[in-house]
Design a protein around this motif. Structure first.
Motif, mmCIF file in Angstrom:
data_model
loop_
_atom_site.group_PDB
_atom_site.id
_atom_site.type_symbol
_atom_site.label_atom_id
_atom_site.label_comp_id
_atom_site.label_asym_id
_atom_site.label_seq_id
_atom_site.Cartn_x
_atom_site.Cartn_y
_atom_site.Cartn_z
ATOM 1 N N GLN A 43 0.826 -1.206 0.000
ATOM 2 C CA GLN A 43 0.000 0.000 0.000
ATOM 3 C C GLN A 43 0.862 1.258 0.000
ATOM 4 O O GLN A 43 0.560 2.228 -0.701
ATOM 5 N N ILE A 44 1.964 1.243 0.751
ATOM 6 C CA ILE A 44 2.855 2.422 0.797
ATOM 7 C C ILE A 44 3.394 2.727 -0.592
ATOM 8 O O ILE A 44 3.337 3.872 -1.075
ATOM 9 N N TYR A 45 3.924 1.702 -1.258
ATOM 10 C CA TYR A 45 4.529 1.913 -2.583
ATOM 11 C C TYR A 45 3.478 2.279 -3.628
ATOM 12 O O TYR A 45 3.712 3.160 -4.481
ATOM 13 N N LEU A 46 2.324 1.615 -3.599
ATOM 14 C CA LEU A 46 1.310 1.895 -4.613
ATOM 15 C C LEU A 46 0.717 3.291 -4.451
ATOM 16 O O LEU A 46 0.483 3.991 -5.456
ATOM 17 N N GLY B 153 0.214 5.486 -16.373
ATOM 18 C CA GLY B 153 0.763 4.982 -15.115
ATOM 19 C C GLY B 153 -0.263 5.028 -14.002
ATOM 20 O O GLY B 153 -0.336 4.110 -13.164
ATOM 21 N N GLU B 154 -1.093 6.084 -13.980
ATOM 22 C CA GLU B 154 -2.137 6.186 -12.965
ATOM 23 C C GLU B 154 -3.139 5.048 -13.105
ATOM 24 O O GLU B 154 -3.543 4.431 -12.108
ATOM 25 N N MET B 155 -3.519 4.731 -14.347
ATOM 26 C CA MET B 155 -4.477 3.659 -14.597
ATOM 27 C C MET B 155 -3.930 2.309 -14.104
ATOM 28 O O MET B 155 -4.637 1.550 -13.420
ATOM 29 N N ASN B 156 -2.681 2.006 -14.428
ATOM 30 C CA ASN B 156 -2.086 0.739 -14.003
ATOM 31 C C ASN B 156 -1.955 0.661 -12.485
ATOM 32 O O ASN B 156 -2.141 -0.405 -11.881
ATOM 33 N N LEU C 63 -4.020 -1.115 -6.998
ATOM 34 C CA LEU C 63 -4.590 -0.636 -5.736
ATOM 35 C C LEU C 63 -5.967 -1.245 -5.483
ATOM 36 O O LEU C 63 -6.322 -1.573 -4.342
ATOM 37 N N GLY C 64 -6.752 -1.387 -6.544
ATOM 38 C CA GLY C 64 -8.062 -2.009 -6.377
ATOM 39 C C GLY C 64 -7.938 -3.426 -5.835
ATOM 40 O O GLY C 64 -8.694 -3.834 -4.940
#
Length: 401
Positions: free
Chosen positions: A23-26, A41-44, A49-50
Motif C-alpha cells: 500500500q505504501i509503494y502503490l 501509469g495512474e491507470m495501471n 490498488l483495487g
C-alpha cells in the motif's frame, strides 16, 4: 521513473502478501503519476490498488478505484486498461453478489477480449462468468463457459507445447549443424597440420556436443515427468536399468549407453495429455484411458524427423514401449519380434520401476513382488528373453540359454 519503480515494488509486495508495504509503494506511485500527468501509469496503479483494497476488505475504496481506472482507460483509449478494469469490476460485483452488474461488466470484458484476440483475458472472463452462473443456479450457461474455458486452456497449452518442441528441435539442429561444420573444418586442418592433434580436437569437440545433446535430452525428459508431479528420478532409473538390460543381452557398451539416454524420453508424449487425465488419482474412464494411450503417438511425433541416432532410437522407444509380447498392447498391437528390441527392453524397465515406486493410486511393491510379476508376465506382456536378462540384472540369476 520513480513512479514506475514504486508501482513495480508495490505490485511485487502485493503478490507475495506483504500488504502494508504494498500500500505504501502503490499510493506513492499514484501520487507521482498524478503529479506527472501520466494517466497510463495512474491507470495501471489504480488497477493494482483495487486488488489491494479488496484483499484488505476496503470494498468501497476498491469499487471507486476500479471505476477510476475504467474511466481513465476509456478517456485515453487503452483497450488493455479497459479490459483489465472490466474484469476487476466483474469479479468485484460477483463477490458482492451483485449479479446483474457482474454479468454486464464480464460480458463486455468477454466481447472486448474476443475482439482483440486476447486469449488469457478471454479465458479469465469465461472462468468468472462460469462462477457467476453457478452462483445464479444457471447450469446451462455455467457449463457453456466452463467448456469455452477448457477449449482456450487447451489451445494455450498446445501453443506452449508446440513452441517448446520447436525450440528444442531447433537446438538439436543447431548442435548438429555446428558439429558438421566443426568436423569439416577440422578434417581440412588434418591436411595442413599434424593429423594426431587435429583428430584429438575432433574427439574433444564430439564429446562436448554429445554432452550438450545429452543435457537437452535430460531436460526434455524431466519437463515431461514434471507434468505428472514427479522430479525426473523415474526417467533416470528407467534409463539406467534399460542400459543394464541391453548389456546383459549382449549389446556393445556404446550402444547400451545410447539406449540408456534415449529411454529417458519414453514418456515425453505425456506433455500432450491434459492434466485432468494425467494427474487423476482414481481409475481412468475408458475414454480417458484411450486418450492417455495417445502419449505414445504424441511422443513419437515430437521426436520424429531427427537425424541423430539418439533421437531415432528415442522415437522408436516412445512409440513401442507399451506394446505387449502377446499383441494386446498399444498403439499398433504389435506382437513378438514385430516390437523393436529397444521397446521390449524399456517396457520391462518401465514396469519394474513403476511397480516399486509409490504412485497416487497405489503403494510401492517390494522388489520380490515386482520380480515375481515380471516372471508371471513373461510371454504375455514381456519378451521372455528380456525378462531373463532382467532377472540376471536384478537378482544375479544366470540367463537361460
Amino acid at each position: 521513473m520513480k513512479a514506475t519503480v514504486n508501482l513495480n515494488l508495490g505490485t511485487f509486495y502485493l503478490k507475495v502478501g506483504n500488504l502494508k508495504k504494498s500500500q505504501i509503494y502503490l499510493e506513492t506511485a499514484l501520487d507521482l503519476s498524478r503529479n506527472n500527468g501520466d494517466q497510463f501509469g495512474e491507470m495501471n496503479t489504480l488497477d493494482s490498488l483495487g486488488n489491494l483494497y479488496e484483499k484488505t476488505e476496503q470494498s468501497l475504496l476498491a469499487y471507486i478505484t476500479y471505476h477510476d481506472a475504467l474511466a481513465i482507460a476509456l478517456s485515453i483509449g487503452s483497450t488493455q486498461g479497459e479490459l483489465d478494469a472490466r474484469l476487476n469490476l466483474g469479479r468485484f460485483y460477483l463477490h458482492a453478489e451483485s449479479w446483474d452488474d457482474a454479468q454486464t461488466q464480464l460480458q463486455l470484458a468477454l466481447e472486448l477480449a474476443e475482439r482483440t484476440q486476447s486469449a488469457k483475458e478471454t479465458a479469465a472472463a469465461h472462468e468468472t462468468l462460469c462462477e457467476l452462473y453457478k452462483a445464479r443456479g444457471d447450469a446451462g450457461q455455467a457449463l457453456h463457459h466452463s467448456e469455452e474455458l477448457r477449449r482456450i486452456e487447451r489451445e494455450l497449452f498446445n501453443a506452449a507445447r508446440d513452441r517448446q518442441t520447436r525450440n528444442l528441435s531447433i537446438q538439436f539442429e543447431v548442435e548438429r549443424a555446428q558439429r558438421e561444420a566443426d568436423s569439416y573444418r577440422l578434417r581440412t586442418e588434418l591436411e595442413q597440420e599434424a593429423r594426431q592433434m587435429a583428430e584429438r580436437q575432433v574427439e574433444e569437440r564430439t564429446a562436448e556436443l554429445a554432452q550438450a545433446q545429452y543435457e537437452v535430452v535430460t531436460r526434455l525428459a524431466m519437463a515431461a515427468e514434471y507434468r505428472d508431479g514427479t522430479t525426473g528420478d523415474h526417467t533416470r532409473r528407467v534409463g539406467v536399468m534399460s542400459a543394464s538390460l541391453a548389456r546383459a543381452l549382449g549389446w556393445s557398451e556404446a550402444r547400451a549407453e545410447l539406449l540408456g539416454i534415449a529411454a529417458r524420453l519414453h514418456d515425453v508424449g505425456k506433455m500432450g495429455i491434459p492434466d485432468s487425465i494425467l494427474l487423476k488419482s482414481g481409475k481412468l474412464e475408458s475414454s480417458e484411458f484411450t486418450q492417455m494411450q495417445t502419449h505414445t503417438l504424441i511422443g513419437a511425433t515430437i521426436l520424429s524427423g531427427g537425424h541423430s541416432e539418439l533421437l531415432q532410437l528415442a522415437e522408436e522407444i516412445a512409440l513401442t514401449h507399451h506394446e505387449r509380447w502377446d499383441g494386446t498392447g498399444y498403439p499398433r498391437r504389435l506382437a513378438g519380434a514385430q516390437i523393436p528390441l529397444s521397446g521390449r527392453i524399456v517396457a520391462v524397465a518401465d514396469v519394474y520401476d513403476a511397480l516399486t515406486q509409490i504412485r497416487p493410486y497405489k503403494k510401492a511393491w517390494t522388489h520380490e513382488e515386482a520380480v515375481q510379476e515380471l516372471r508371471a508376465e513373461a510371454g504375455r506382456h514381456f519378451d521372455p528373453e528380456v525378462v531373463e536378462a532382467a532377472l540376471h540384472v536384478l537378482c544375479g540369476a544366470a540367463p537361460q540359454a
